[in-house]
Design a protein around this motif. Structure first.
Motif: not given
Length: 402
Positions: A2-22
């Motif tokens: 769906t177009p951007s104006s209709e897409v809800p935002t998603t809470a993302i935890d971007r804190e890393r996990s040690g060496f790895a990505p979140a």
């Protein structure tokens, strides 16, 4: 989608996990790949996590612009996250062609492989000085404070002509600027302090240009560049040139200590060191995402309808561990054939100082491991403190012994 104006935002935890990505980011990459996320500076943004998408976006400077203002954004913004100081002039991270190209051409010759090779003997001296100091003091030592942090700081400060007496204060100021827990008011104050300091360096170079980068810019391009542009260039290089490499040195040393077979290769096989540096850049990805870009024209991207004025951000750690990039991406393999990782970014904003950073790592990692062949972590791994409040991923400290 769906177009951007209709897409809800998603809470993302971007804190890393040690060496790895979140873990949340890894899940996104394995799933939708592109999601809408909230941002701390106003409107939401599209988040890209797959290597192919990240490279495509970073390589398309016409569709995805850096040189936007808050008035250009759909939904407005409360502040500009690209502003590393009180002066935006000369900050390549917030510029598009042709202005970006004009300034970058002036700087590129200072970071060519040939020019960097001329700096390598001095880098080696700085490395040996710090190894000698650690050896004289004896164990235990904090590898971050005594090795990883001061070496890149001294290199970039010498490159730019920052006096030795000022380097401690500069290091603390940049540390605070990159601390994500610092409030808006203090962040503005820190930016003004840095601006005032850099103004003084440029004024001095205008009077008596030396052989450092600021002096070269004044002497060879002084009539083409304003003081504000030189200040912005120098400030960006100071911040970007020491924090990223220092975090790679600390985090990379820890990664090698946790993988003794890989450590032995870096220590004993000089011909493998360049590939090891690239693999560590891929596997660690200390820079999370770089500057947000603005969509300059409606575009369909990975099945997503992006509208003019939308913001787009990337997650480089997730992209660099994409199975579409390398086989078995979670494994650290310093003998791996070099891949087109995005640890230094991609496209016209590919890290200008990448040749210098690579040289510092090529020298510093094997020198450390040869000087201290019995180097080991002095505390249980679970007690190693990862930096969780910095824009660049790294360690607060790394206690080691030998």
């Amino acid at each position: 989608m769906t177009p951007s104006s209709e897409v809800p935002t998603t809470a993302i935890d971007r804190e890393r996990s040690g060496f790895a990505p979140a873990p949340d980011l890894t899940a996104v990459r394995r799933g939708e790949g592109i999601v809408r996320v909230p941002t701390p500076f106003g409107p939401p943004a599209w988040l890209l996590t797959r290597h192919e998408d990240v490279r495509r976006m970073l390589g398309d400077a016409e569709t995805f612009r850096n040189g936007w203002s808050t008035e250009d954004l759909a939904g407005g913004a409360t502040r500009d996250p690209r502003q590393l100081s009180g002066e935006r002039s000369g900050n390549l991270l917030s510029m598009d062609p042709p202005e970006h190209n004009r300034l970058r051409r002036m700087l590129t010759r200072e970071f060519t492989a040939r020019r960097v090779r001329r700096l390598e003997p001095r880098v080696a001296e700085i490395v040996e000085d710090h190894l000698g100091a650690m050896q004289r003091q004896g164990p235990p030592a904090d590898l971050v404070a005594q090795y990883a942090l001061p070496i890149p700081s001294l290199v970039i400060c010498e490159l730019l002509g920052v006096p030795t007496a000022d380097q401690g204060e500069f290091q603390e100021r940049t540390r605070r600027q990159l601390d994500t827990t610092v409030g808006e008011q203090e962040n503005v104050a820190l930016g003004r302090e840095m601006l005032a300091y850099m103004t003084g360096l440029v004024e001095q170079a205008r009077r008596r240009p030396g052989e450092d980068l600021i002096g070269v810019l004044v002497r060879e391009h002084g009539s083409e560049l304003t003081d504000a542009e030189i200040i912005g260039i120098a400030n960006l290089l100071l911040v970007a040139g020491h924090e990223t490499t220092s975090n790679m040195l600390g985090l990379g040393a820890l990664a090698l200590l946790r993988h003794p077979d890989q450590l032995a290769i870096v220590r004993d096989e000089p011909e493998q060191v360049p590939a090891a540096v690239e693999e560590l850049m891929r596997w660690l990805s200390v820079v999370g995402g770089g500057s947000p870009r603005m969509v300059a024209r409606d575009v369909e991207f990975g099945g997503v309808a992006m509208r003019r004025g939308d913001l787009v951000v990337v997650d480089l750690p997730a992209a660099n561990r994409d199975p579409g990039l390398v086989e078995d991406p979670e494994r650290l393999d310093v003998t791996r054939a070099q891949s087109p990782h995005v640890g230094f970014g991609h496209g016209i904003h590919h890290c200008l100082g990448a040749p210098l950073a690579r040289a510092e790592m090529r020298i510093a990692f094997p020198a450390l491991l040869r000087r201290f062949p019995d180097l080991r972590i002095a505390v249980p791994f679970e007690e190693v403190v990862f930096a969780r409040t910095k824009a660049i991923h790294g360690l607060e400290e790394l206690p080691v012994t030998w």
